[in-house]
Design a protein around this motif. Structure first.
Motif, PDB file in Angstrom:
ATOM      1  N   SER A 203       0.803  -1.090  -0.134  1.00 50.99           N
ATOM      2  CA  SER A 203      -0.160   0.034   0.076  1.00 50.99           C
ATOM      3  C   SER A 203       0.825   1.316  -0.010  1.00 50.99           C
ATOM      4  O   SER A 203       0.301   2.398  -0.096  1.00 50.99           O
ATOM      5  N   GLY A 205       4.539   3.288  -1.734  1.00 46.04           N
ATOM      6  CA  GLY A 205       5.450   3.102  -2.627  1.00 46.04           C
ATOM      7  C   GLY A 205       6.821   3.162  -2.004  1.00 46.04           C
ATOM      8  O   GLY A 205       6.912   3.246  -0.837  1.00 46.04           O
ATOM      9  N   GLY A 206       7.822   3.019  -2.832  1.00 44.14           N
ATOM     10  CA  GLY A 206       9.176   3.391  -2.377  1.00 44.14           C
ATOM     11  C   GLY A 206       9.799   1.971  -2.023  1.00 44.14           C
ATOM     12  O   GLY A 206       9.447   1.088  -1.698  1.00 44.14           O
ATOM     13  N   SER A 207      11.463   2.198  -2.056  1.00 39.43           N
ATOM     14  CA  SER A 207      12.103   1.050  -2.023  1.00 39.43           C
ATOM     15  C   SER A 207      11.984   0.059  -0.718  1.00 39.43           C
ATOM     16  O   SER A 207      12.070  -1.169  -0.606  1.00 39.43           O
ATOM     17  N   TYR A 209       9.390  -0.604   0.865  1.00 34.80           N
ATOM     18  CA  TYR A 209       8.307  -1.331   0.839  1.00 34.80           C
ATOM     19  C   TYR A 209       7.868  -2.299  -0.064  1.00 34.80           C
ATOM     20  O   TYR A 209       7.006  -2.879  -0.393  1.00 34.80           O
ATOM     21  N   HIS A 263       5.938   1.438 -12.333  1.00 29.85           N
ATOM     22  CA  HIS A 263       4.873   2.473 -12.608  1.00 29.85           C
ATOM     23  C   HIS A 263       4.002   1.725 -13.455  1.00 29.85           C
ATOM     24  O   HIS A 263       4.024   1.152 -14.376  1.00 29.85           O
ATOM     25  N   THR A 370      11.906   1.211 -14.275  1.00 22.89           N
ATOM     26  CA  THR A 370      12.970   2.019 -14.341  1.00 22.89           C
ATOM     27  C   THR A 370      13.947   1.269 -13.862  1.00 22.89           C
ATOM     28  O   THR A 370      14.113   1.201 -12.354  1.00 22.89           O
ATOM     29  N   PHE A 412      10.118  -2.101  -6.767  1.00 21.97           N
ATOM     30  CA  PHE A 412       9.315  -1.539  -5.839  1.00 21.97           C
ATOM     31  C   PHE A 412       8.184  -0.858  -6.640  1.00 21.97           C
ATOM     32  O   PHE A 412       8.758  -0.277  -7.893  1.00 21.97           O
ATOM     33  N   LYS A 414       7.243   3.017  -7.594  1.00 29.28           N
ATOM     34  CA  LYS A 414       7.715   4.449  -7.532  1.00 29.28           C
ATOM     35  C   LYS A 414       6.716   5.246  -6.937  1.00 29.28           C
ATOM     36  O   LYS A 414       7.086   5.949  -5.873  1.00 29.28           O
ATOM     37  N   ASP A 415       5.295   5.078  -7.333  1.00 30.86           N
ATOM     38  CA  ASP A 415       4.442   5.662  -6.607  1.00 30.86           C
ATOM     39  C   ASP A 415       3.200   4.598  -6.815  1.00 30.86           C
ATOM     40  O   ASP A 415       3.021   3.861  -7.763  1.00 30.86           O
ATOM     41  N   LEU A 416       2.215   4.944  -6.187  1.00 32.66           N
ATOM     42  CA  LEU A 416       0.956   4.327  -6.174  1.00 32.66           C
ATOM     43  C   LEU A 416      -0.014   4.601  -7.409  1.00 32.66           C
ATOM     44  O   LEU A 416      -1.217   4.450  -7.096  1.00 32.66           O
ATOM     45  N   ASN A 417       0.547   5.671  -8.176  1.00 29.73           N
ATOM     46  CA  ASN A 417      -0.479   6.172  -8.990  1.00 29.73           C
ATOM     47  C   ASN A 417      -0.819   5.166 -10.086  1.00 29.73           C
ATOM     48  O   ASN A 417       0.190   4.577 -10.726  1.00 29.73           O
ATOM     49  N   ARG A 419      -2.099   4.540 -13.662  1.00 28.48           N
ATOM     50  CA  ARG A 419      -2.515   5.123 -14.967  1.00 28.48           C
ATOM     51  C   ARG A 419      -3.262   4.185 -15.612  1.00 28.48           C
ATOM     52  O   ARG A 419      -3.138   3.048 -16.260  1.00 28.48           O
TER      53      ARG A 419
ATOM     54  N   LYS B 333      14.048   7.600  -1.718  1.00 32.00           N
ATOM     55  CA  LYS B 333      13.837   6.143  -1.546  1.00 32.00           C
ATOM     56  C   LYS B 333      12.708   5.587  -2.633  1.00 32.00           C
ATOM     57  O   LYS B 333      12.454   4.567  -2.800  1.00 32.00           O
ATOM     58  N   ASP B 334      11.966   6.642  -2.747  1.00 34.72           N
ATOM     59  CA  ASP B 334      10.699   6.212  -3.754  1.00 34.72           C
ATOM     60  C   ASP B 334      11.019   6.236  -5.114  1.00 34.72           C
ATOM     61  O   ASP B 334      10.848   5.586  -5.919  1.00 34.72           O
ATOM     62  N   GLN B 335      11.506   7.489  -5.615  1.00 26.92           N
ATOM     63  CA  GLN B 335      11.690   7.879  -7.059  1.00 26.92           C
ATOM     64  C   GLN B 335      13.249   7.873  -7.430  1.00 26.92           C
ATOM     65  O   GLN B 335      13.641   8.288  -8.753  1.00 26.92           O
ATOM     66  N   ILE B 444      -3.506   6.614   3.797  1.00 25.65           N
ATOM     67  CA  ILE B 444      -3.755   6.745   2.506  1.00 25.65           C
ATOM     68  C   ILE B 444      -5.236   7.465   2.183  1.00 25.65           C
ATOM     69  O   ILE B 444      -5.373   7.769   1.202  1.00 25.65           O
TER      70      ILE B 444
END
Lengths: 557, 634
Positions: A203, A205-207, A209, A263, A370, A412, A414-417, A419, B333-335, B444
């Motif tokens: 739930s 994002g990020g490395s 998790y 993504h 990526t 992981f 990158k974000d939970l968006n 598309r 850490k995310d991107q 969230i």
């Protein structure tokens, strides 16, 4: 969202040795005769040299040839004799290579077993490709004869492959991985395949998790001819998608930390009549051989396999078996390789019709990756890391781990968006009708009722008038004849009059104008009744005089 | 006064009763409405009447059905996205570069020394469990206080149902150690390393965080311990201990213009120590790039000096970098992506701009002001992002539940970072909070995405750098520039070259627009109504009028009926009901009937008491109706 990935490695070479030793020896012999290469201090050649006794079984099946192009003669590796080549020559890379100047093209000859004069020679510009291709053919032959359970046992197990596993801040182990056997790549492991009913989801994002694994890749255990690169292959796919690891896998380097940021994109197309795609694949006349949901790739592979079974009588090793067929091997089907190559060429040139039959899937999921690489372990942490990982591996492994045997992988979001690309019809029936209505209303202030009225007046009513006229005429004519026959003078005029205006004849059938106009007529004529005005005014006034004070009083109160 | 008059009139109206019946009202409506169907119902002969009645009913239901579809479509608030691709002058993204390792080991050694010694000893015990082998040469006594706060334990899982938990530094360890060795020889490894987390020291409320791999366990344990130690260090000290810009950024070239470490903005990032941001746009205007291609991008040479890494903290070596929007906080850490030492990494950038429509089309926020989470990253003067919101949300929960802030996130006012001395149970609290799904879900749900978003798509490729032939002179020059010395102080393990540039087509704008607007809805509704029935809004008003009128009739009838009931009760002796007067007045005053001159007043009159006029009326009217066309024709 759930993510599935497979780590794939080919079968364990050391375990496969007993099956492949013959083949390897012959390959080495080929290398020696063609290129003068011999690995004297070979770590692979452990068994005693005894190839003369085995007699080169493989070269009899498919001879490796060195071709001198201009003279169209070939040196047979096994017998050493030169011979003329009959039949057609196929360059594997015919469009690129200019073979005129190089006189040592290597290739192999495939002949139709029933008709030995029909041969095809496949040549390659480089011996590397030729030897690999040739080896692969034999490898498939051998593997096709070994039952699946044995192969699974011989391949890497999840325990061998995984050193550490960490998902979403929690430790995970081999129970989270599902095995599936890939014909060429051996055992592959799918994380979060959803086979035991639960699909892990993240739930955040990020490395930290995502999934972090350290893979153990034993380079020494690689088959030197089949796979020439080290590392693992990974593919991110949906739970009910089949992982085509050789087609769309991402390579992972050893002695490095590969971080893969994902993504997610989901697309949905509209099916017929908007575009030519299929929702479930049920409307495609190709049986889905894979036990997974439909995709174009699956359809093409299944279609090819079906054509293979139809024309060659056996199934190709790299794809699943259709019902009632078995894998090709040259003990049973000595002809299959020639057949396969012919068929494959047809397939590539789109002559099999597979590309026409198979359609796109309407909805598909896609992960944009990526990938970036960092050095791992770092020079200062290398020492303790390898020690601890060796301890992890346990006593079973006797040697100390080397960092080139390890690959660190992080996958992981990158974000939970998410598309989501979906198609919507630009025009629906409702909008079409309302545009009709809008235009009709704007220019003519008309509606469907108008249209029906027009139809009523100009078609039904006028038709009925014409019909009535005709009827009257026919009647008149009949009467005339009758009258002429009986000698009586015709009395035409009153009858004709009646045809139009006789109220009995008209009744409801010609109503539009007359009845509509006459509707208020009865009201116009004063009805003979008692004169009410006086009466009512009288009453009215009394009513007012009676009531008014009352209400006033009421309102005053 | 006016109101009074109005009331009086209304009362009279009530007393007089309605001037006409429902049927008359309906007939009048059908005759006079502008909708196309109803007129035909009353003006045709009986057969066509029936056909027209059903046609009108059909069309009306079609209109309502289609209206339902249209309104439903409108209320789903669909959007259409349009995509445009091309090249234009764009703002160059902000580039954050960090070292994967937060601090120089030489600088933090005095803080972490005890911890490292402890870990080394523990590893010694784990890896060589036989006594008398490794333990003798650990001469300085270990400070077991750190250990006791968060101990690492060994779990013996030979017996699945009764796992034996062994503390590594327990005194009775030697006997266990023997057994360990014996076990390992015969069968597969059954030992696991776990981190023991207790809510208070010595309390029974403990959990064991299991790890399948010892490497993972050691790393996690070390991170927990080191955060506790480092959280006590003040910020300026931490900045001093990290990598300095002049040591890290050796060369910089933007397009054709030279730049140096002074063009970078320093920011302290809890994960990676000192980070440097190029083109952040905080003080000066953001740089534009008007040319695609590597020649016009940013070229950097970095040194990450791998020898000075903290061995147990981060095992991966390289630079961490990230491209982001101006004035936004880099969440590496995310991107972030890695760049490997000893390579040249080329990054081609494609900008994805997303413009979303706000409420009600999608649930997004313009600047985060309507999000119920206090944005802790606003202290960096950065704009809102969903990552910032999620982290702030977590930190707020952490402060609320554990009483102290986590080291990795910014602090709210008046709160301190967690450490072992002040908050002995923080690790337990943190780990239970982190694994709680409920907490995550709350965060969230409360955080929203930003409406305008920029994503940088990167095409990453790598090559070895420097090449063997150029290695010597490059290292020589760079070392000289950095230290003014002729000795080579750099090597392949520390040096990184970066090229960041725009691709051929540098932007892709995805913008949303409403698929259905109110104008669209009205014109579609009008089109449907017009198409089937030729109607308009005026027709709807007419229809509403009729409904009001019929309601009015109902009310008046009800009242007069009640009145009649009362009167009947009062004058029970009279057999007849008295004539209602109010109805007569209605006939005069009702506007609905005024314009219709054809209708004489007396027709609307109520029947005279006693005489039954309906029969009489119908008797007279019908023959006339049939007769009159006859007379007309002649």
């Amino acid at each position: 969202p759930g993510v599935t990935m497979s780590h794939c490695l080919p079968c364990r070479y050391s375990a496969m040795k007993e099956y492949l030793s013959e083949l390897d020896k012959e390959t080495k012999k080929a290398l020696e005769t063609f290129y003068g290469f011999s690995d004297g201090k070979s770590k692979v050649r452990r068994s005693v040299d005894k190839w003369n006794s085995t007699g080169g079984d493989f070269f009899q099946q498919i001879p490796l040839l060195k071709v001198e192009d201009f003279s169209r003669t070939a040196t047979d590796l096994h017998s050493g004799q030169k011979r003329k080549i009959e039949g057609s020559v196929f360059h594997k890379d015919s469009s690129i290579v200019n073979s005129g100047d190089s006189n040592d093209i290597i290739g192999f000859q495939l002949c139709d077993a029933n008709n030995s004069s029909e041969c095809a020679l496949y040549t390659f510009s480089s011996g590397v490709n030729a030897i690999q291709e040739w080896y692969k053919l034999h490898y498939m032959n051998i593997m096709a004869q070994i039952p699946l359970e044995t192969k699974e046992k011989l391949s890497y197990s999840a325990d061998d492959l995984l050193l550490t596993c960490f998902f979403d801040g929690l430790s995970c182990d081999k129970r989270h991985f599902t095995r599936f056997h890939h014909p060429l790549h051996g055992n592959c492991y799918t994380f979060n395949s959803g086979e035991n009913g639960t699909i892990l989801s993240t739930s955040t994002g990020g490395s930290e998790y995502g999934l972090q694994v350290v893979l153990y890749i034993d380079e020494a255990d690689y088959n030197p001819f089949l796979v020439t690169s080290t590392g693992a292959k990974i593919i991110v796919h949906d739970q009910n998608e089949y992982p085509f690891i050789e087609d769309i896998g991402t390579e992972i380097e050893t002695a490095a930390a590969t971080s893969i940021g994902m993504h997610f994109t989901r697309s949905r197309k509209l099916s017929k009549p908007y575009s030519d795609c299929t929702e479930t694949g049920a409307d495609i006349p190709v049986e889905n051989l894979y036990n997974k949901s439909y995709s174009l790739q699956i359809c093409l592979h299944s279609c090819f396999q079906k054509a293979m079974v139809d024309s060659c009588g056996c199934a190709q090793y790299a794809q699943p078996l259709p019902a009632g067929a078995e894998y090709c091997n040259y003990k049973k089907n000595p002809n299959w390789m020639y057949c396969y190559y012919r068929l494959h060429e047809k397939f590539v040139k789109e002559q099999l019709g597979c590309q026409q039959i198979c359609k796109d899937a309407c909805s598909f999921k896609e992960w944009a990756l990526t990938t970036s690489i960092a050095q791992w372990p770092s020079t200062v942490s290398e020492d303790w890391m390898l020690r601890v990982l060796s301890w992890d591996k346990g006593q079973k492994l006797n040697k100390k781990l080397n960092k080139t045997d390890l690959a660190n992988l992080m996958v992981f979001y990158k974000d939970l968006n998410e598309r989501f690309i979906s198609e919507n019809p630009a025009n629906t029936l409702v909008i079409l009708l309302s545009n009709f209505g809008g235009q009709l209303g704007l220019w003519m202030s008309c509606s469907v009722v108008c249209v029906i009225e027009i139809v009523e007046v100009f078609f039904i009513d006028s038709l009925s008038i014409v019909m009535r006229r005709q009827w009257q005429k026919a009647k008149k004519w009949w009467n005339d004849r009758k009258g002429a026959g009986s000698g009586k003078p015709p009395q035409a005029s009153p009858v004709e009059r009646q045809g139009h205006d006789n109220p009995i004849c008209i009744d409801e059938d010609l109503p539009t104008f007359n009845t509509a106009l006459r509707l208020p007529l009865p009201q116009d004529s004063p009805l003979p009744r008692t004169p009410p005005p006086n009466y009512s005014t009288l009453r009215l006034e009394t009513a007012f005089t009676e009531q008014l004070p009352d209400t006033l009083e009421l309102s005053q109160h | 006064m006016n109101l009074k008059k109005y009331l009086v009139r209304a009362l009279h109206r009530l007393q007089k009763g309605p001037g006409y019946t429902y049927k008359e009202l309906l007939v009048w409506y059908c005759d006079n409405t502008n909708t196309h169907g109803p007129k035909r119902i009353i003006k045709e002969g009986p057969k066509k009447k029936l056909i027209w009645f059903f046609l009108t009913l059909l069309f009306a239901s079609l209109v309502f059905w289609q209206w339902g579809i249209l309104i439903n479509t409108y209320l789903s608030y669909n959007v259409t996205s349009s995509l445009s691709i091309g090249f234009k002058t764009m703002k160059f993204p902000a580039v954050t570069v960090c070292n994967a390792n937060p601090f120089k080991y030489s600088e933090v050694k005095h803080l972490l020394e005890e911890l490292d010694r402890l870990l080394e000893a523990a590893l010694e015990r784990i890896l060589q469990p036989t006594p008398g082998n490794g333990s003798e040469n650990v001469s300085p006594p270990l400070n077991l206080q750190l250990w006791n706060q968060i101990p690492l334990v060994l779990i013996d899982e030979h017996n699945k149902d009764h796992p034996i938990i062994l503390d590594i530094f327990e005194t009775n360890q030697t006997a266990e150690g023997n057994r360990t060795a014996a076990g390992n020889e015969t069968e597969e490894k059954k030992y696991k390393l776990a981190v023991k987390l207790c809510s208070h020291q010595g309390s029974a409320n403990c959990t064991y965080r299991n790890f399948t791999s010892a490497a993972q366990a050691v790393t996690e344990w070390y991170i927990l311990q080191s955060t506790s130690i480092l959280s006590k260090v003040p910020l300026h000290e931490k900045i001093r201990m990290g990598y300095q810009a002049e040591d890290m950024i050796l060369a910089c070239l933007y397009g054709a213009e030279p730049c140096n470490y002074k063009n970078f903005t320093q920011i302290y990032h809890p994960d990676h120590g000192n980070c440097y941001i190029f083109n952040w746009g905080m003080d000066e205007e953001a740089l534009n790039s008007s040319n695609p291609g590597a020649e016009f991008g940013l070229k950097l040479i970095l040194d990450i000096s791998q020898q000075d890494y903290i061995p147990y903290l981060s095992s991966a070596a390289g630079a961490r970098l990230m491209l982001h929007q101006q004035k936004s906080f880099p969440f590496l850490k995310d991107q972030g992506i890695y760049a490997m030492a000893g390579t040249e990494t080329s990054i081609g950038v494609l900008v994805d701009e997303l413009e979303r429509m706000g409420y009600p089309y999608s649930d997004c926020t313009m600047n985060g002001s309507d999000v119920p989470v206090k944005n802790l990253y606003s202290q960096y003067n950065t704009s809102y992002s969903i990552q910032a919101c999620l982290r702030s949300c977590f930190q707020n929960h952490m402060v609320e539940i554990c009483g102290c802030g986590h080291y990795m996130f910014p602090l709210p006012e008046g709160v301190n970072y967690c450490n072992n001395e002040d908050n002995p149970g923080w690790a337990y609290c943190y780990s239970s909070l982190r694994s709680s799904i409920k907490q995550r879900q709350i965060c969230i749900d409360s955080c929203k995405e930003t409406c305008n978003d920029t994503q940088y798509k990167m095409t990453i490729s790598m090559a070895d750098w420097p090449s063997e032939a150029s290695e010597d002179w490059i290292f020589h020059i760079l070392s000289y520039e950095r230290d003014m010395s002729t000795n080579v102080t750099l090597d392949r393990n520390g040096i990184i070259k970066l090229n960041i540039y725009f691709q051929e087509y540098n932007y892709r704008t995805i913008s949303e627009s409403a698929a259905t607007t109110i104008v669209w809805l009205l014109s579609s509704l009008g089109g449907q109504f017009g198409f089937w029935m030729g109607g308009s809004v005026l027709c709807l008003i007419e229809f509403g009028e009729i409904i009001i009128d019929s309601l009015w009739i109902t009310i008046i009838n009800m009242i007069s009926w009640c009145k009649g009931l009362k009167q009947r009760r009062a004058r029970a002796r009279y057999p007849d009901t008295p004539p209602t007067v109010s109805e007569l007045v209605e006939a005069h005053t009702n506007l609905g009937f005024q314009h219709d001159g054809a209708l004489p007043r007396d027709q609307a009159l109520p029947p005279e008491p006693g005489t039954p006029p309906p029969n009489y009326d119908s008797l007279r009217v019908q023959p006339l109706d049939i007769l009159s066309p006859d007379s007309d024709a002649e």
